[in-house]
Scaffold this motif. Structure first.
Motif, short mmCIF file in Angstrom:
data_model
loop_
_atom_site.label_atom_id
_atom_site.label_comp_id
_atom_site.label_asym_id
_atom_site.label_seq_id
_atom_site.Cartn_x
_atom_site.Cartn_y
_atom_site.Cartn_z
N GLN A 199 48.73 42.92 42.30
CA GLN A 199 48.32 42.19 43.51
C GLN A 199 49.21 40.97 43.72
O GLN A 199 49.55 40.63 44.85
CB GLN A 199 46.86 41.75 43.39
N TRP A 243 52.38 42.22 45.24
CA TRP A 243 52.20 42.67 46.61
C TRP A 243 51.98 41.52 47.59
O TRP A 243 52.52 41.52 48.69
CB TRP A 243 51.05 43.68 46.70
N THR A 300 42.98 36.45 50.31
CA THR A 300 43.64 36.62 49.01
C THR A 300 42.93 35.84 47.90
O THR A 300 43.11 36.15 46.73
CB THR A 300 45.12 36.16 49.05
N VAL A 340 42.48 47.02 42.63
CA VAL A 340 43.87 46.81 42.99
C VAL A 340 44.30 47.60 44.22
O VAL A 340 44.80 47.03 45.20
CB VAL A 340 44.79 47.16 41.79
N SER A 349 42.85 46.75 47.75
CA SER A 349 43.26 45.43 48.19
C SER A 349 44.71 45.43 48.64
O SER A 349 45.09 44.75 49.59
CB SER A 349 43.04 44.40 47.08
N ILE A 350 45.56 46.22 47.94
CA ILE A 350 46.96 46.29 48.33
C ILE A 350 47.11 46.95 49.69
O ILE A 350 47.99 46.61 50.49
CB ILE A 350 47.76 47.01 47.23
N GLU A 352 45.15 46.43 51.90
CA GLU A 352 44.50 45.45 52.76
C GLU A 352 43.22 46.00 53.39
O GLU A 352 42.90 45.71 54.54
CB GLU A 352 45.48 44.90 53.80
N PHE A 390 39.86 45.23 53.19
CA PHE A 390 38.87 44.28 52.71
C PHE A 390 37.51 44.62 53.31
O PHE A 390 37.43 44.87 54.52
CB PHE A 390 39.27 42.86 53.09
#
Ligand SMILES: Nc1ncnc2c1ncn2[C@@H]1O[C@H](COP(=O)(O)OP(=O)(O)O)[C@@H](O)[C@H]1O
Ligand SMILES: [Mg+2]
Lengths: 346, 254
Positions: free
Chosen positions: A264, A267, B104, B112, B115-116, B118, B120
């Motif tokens: 994370q 990224w 963030t 992981v 979230s990568i 995005e 949410f």
């Protein structure tokens, strides 16, 4: 402690100066004898053969000369490392010796590359030049379809090489970025190995890679693509990882402090800082690859270079003229487009 | 029990700089602790040792009595989640929106891969909007952070750290790049977190006037050594000269 390291470096530098002096000595003897004596003074076209005795003689005399200069403190090596004591005439000897070395080097270069004003301006030569230039300037338009097909092949070849190289270089670049890899001895080891590998691969020209791959997978566009790809991976990895090394560490700290996973962190803190430069490098590389792809064709890597090679072999200069024209136009367009896109990105 | 306890903490950087020398420090829950000292005295190093962004060379760090000096991997990430941090340079993701930057802050609690990508969850987005309301920036949620002023960026950073539900907030010279008026507004948000939410604050500061207004306790570092601990009003002229050197003059911040 301070004085100790100081005396250590001067011993090391003294040693380097000595090696340089011996090298200069041998170089001086060899070039003086073989180039200046035989080729300039005697104007011999064919040199006497190099025997073991002669080589030993060169090394012997050269070493003695180098040692003498070193011991007498008229040493060009010490001059280069700025350790020469301030005695004017000794300094002058060392300086003049370096000048002579320089002159001998240029003379050697002249002889080795057979620079000949005579050949350049000979009747015969000028006639040849006139023939080829007039042919190049009146290109044979009938092979235009064939040429266009070949240049399209070249552009695609460059594109595929760039596209295939991109993800590999992207991933590799994180492992070859010092700031990310210095965390532990293991990662630092991986970094060092990969870095050496990448630098080695990059130092071999795509043309050489093409020769290797034409033997491996046979003559054709595939070999050319592979050659460009390997070289592109290496050079993009280097460009990318340098960009990663230059990222602002602030956001990395901030994201780490939230308790984020390393993936994370990369990224969210590293990637946003590098996408645009990466894109710009990639487009630039595609542009270079189009240019290189035309050359790679010369050794059978496919595309317009291969065609060029064929017509050149048959001495069909009008056809060659057309191919050269097409290459020039395409390279110019690629150059222009890539510059414009990169400008828009940054 | 103390919230944070540092025992004989030392940090020697690879280049030989001895940035922390045998630092013993206890932080109680609910304190607004201010760390002062000349630039280069080791304040940033001290804060970064607490959340282990920097590995101390020797000594111990205890959090609620537990030794966290050598925890690694998942344990370390769990520990860091409890400690928010804000920085002099704000350290936001510049080209992204305010909302994404606030989100963030929750990365430590998110798996992981989603979230990568995005992805949410909606309740997290709502929470992020609430945190933005606390720092008075809810109408800026869709603006790129590099379009905000310095003070606004620092408030985004505060909102980001609130997403961690931190028990402690570390602030490394949070107002050093801001003008005096903005400085006070940012410091007031920190004070509010301290009084209204009981959050423990450890804050590096430059200006003594800010220390007196906001701190409940002060410690001073000089060349890596902790040379003063006490109440803000206990910093006398003598102590001031001792901490900042004979030549120093106190300057007021409006
Ligand atoms: N990454 C680093 N590598 C080497 N030395 C450092 C590093 N970070 C800080 N230092 C040195 O450690 C000392 C303390 O620095 P720092 O903790 O940043 O002090 P402050 O925050 O009080 O200005 C300084 O002398 C600084 O030069
Ligand atoms: Mg600092």
């Amino acid at each position: 402690m301070g004085t100790e390291t100081k005396s250590q470096t001067t011993t090391a530098q003294k040693f380097q100066a000595l090696i340089l002096d011996i090298f200069f000595g041998i170089y001086f003897v060899v070039t003086l004898h073989r180039v200046f004596y035989y080729q300039v003074l005697l104007s011999l076209r064919k040199l006497p053969p190099v025997t073991v005795e002669i080589v030993l003689l060169y090394i012997g005399i050269g070493t003695i000369l180098g040692l003498a200069l070193f011991v007498l403190n008229a040493s060009p090596g010490k001059l280069i490392f700025r350790q020469l004591p301030d005695i004017p005439w000794k300094k002058a000897v060392a300086e003049h010796f370096l000048w002579i070395i320089g002159v001998l080097t240029i003379a050697t270069g002249w002889v080795v590359t057979r620079v000949s004003i005579l050949d350049f301006f000979s009747q015969e030569g000028l006639a040849g030049a006139k023939r080829i230039f007039s042919a190049l300037l009146s290109p044979e338009w009938s092979i235009l379809p064939q040429a266009l097909l070949a240049i399209v092949e070249t552009i695609y070849l460059a594109l595929m090489a760039t596209l295939f190289a991109l993800p590999v270089a992207f991933i590799l670049s994180f492992f070859t970025a010092r700031n990310l890899m210095r965390q532990s001895p293991i990662t630092l080891g991986i970094y060092t190995v990969l870095r050496v590998l990448v630098n080695f691969t990059r130092s071999i020209e795509p043309l050489i890679w093409a020769i290797i791959f034409t033997v491996w997978v046979g003559i054709g566009p595939f070999a050319g693509t592979l050659a460009l790809m390997v070289h592109t991976i290496a050079s993009l990895t280097k460009l990318y990882s340098e960009q990663i090394e230059n990222v602002d560490p602030g956001p990395i700290e901030a994201i780490e402090a939230t308790g984020a996973h390393p993936m994370q962190v990369i990224w969210f803190a590293v990637v946003p800082q590098i996408v645009l430069p990466f894109l710009s490098f990639t487009i630039y590389r595609w542009d270079i690859n189009v240019r290189m792809a035309t050359i790679i064709g010369l050794v059978g890597g496919g595309g317009i270079g291969t065609l060029l090679m064929q017509y050149q072999g048959l001495a069909q200069w009008h056809e060659v003229g057309l191919l050269v024209l097409i290459i020039a136009i395409v390279v110019w367009i690629m150059d222009y487009l890539s510059a414009r896109i990169r400008e828009a990105l940054v | 029990m103390a919230l944070i306890e540092l025992r004989k903490l030392n940090k020697i950087y690879p280049n030989g700089v001895h940035a922390l020398v045998d630092v013993d420090l206890t932080v109680q829950e609910g304190e607004f602790l201010v760390v002062i000292g000349l630039s280069g005295s080791g304040k940033s190093t001290l804060l970064r040792c607490i959340n282990r962004l920097i590995e101390p060379t020797s000594g111990q760090i205890l959090y609620r009595g537990q030794d966290v000096t050598h925890i690694q991997g998942k344990d370390l990430r769990q520990y860091r989640k409890k400690i928010g941090m804000i920085f002099q340079q704000f350290n936001l993701i510049k080209r992204r929106t305010v909302l994404l930057n606030v989100l963030t802050g929750a990365l430590g609690s998110l798996p992981v891969l989603p979230s990568i990508l995005e992805r949410f969850p909606d309740n997290l987005r709502q929470e992020a909007m609430e945190k933005l309301r606390i720092v008075g920036l809810e109408d800026k949620w869709n603006v790129r952070v590099d379009a905000l002023s310095g003070g606004q960026q620092q408030r985004v950073a505060i909102a980001r750290s609130l997403m961690q539900h931190p028990e402690v907030l570390l602030a490394d010279e949070p107002v050093a790049s801001l003008d005096p008026a903005t400085s006070h507004s940012v410091m007031k948000y920190l004070k509010q977190l301290n009084t209204d939410y009981g959050m423990t604050i450890i804050c590096n500061l430059h200006f003594l006037s800010l220390v007196r207004t906001y701190g409940t306790r002060v410690v001073a570092l000089k060349q890596g050594k902790l040379i003063f601990q006490g109440k803000p009003e206990e910093i006398t002229q003598e102590w001031f000269k001792e901490i900042y050197g004979e030549e120093a003059e106190e300057v007021e911040i409006a």
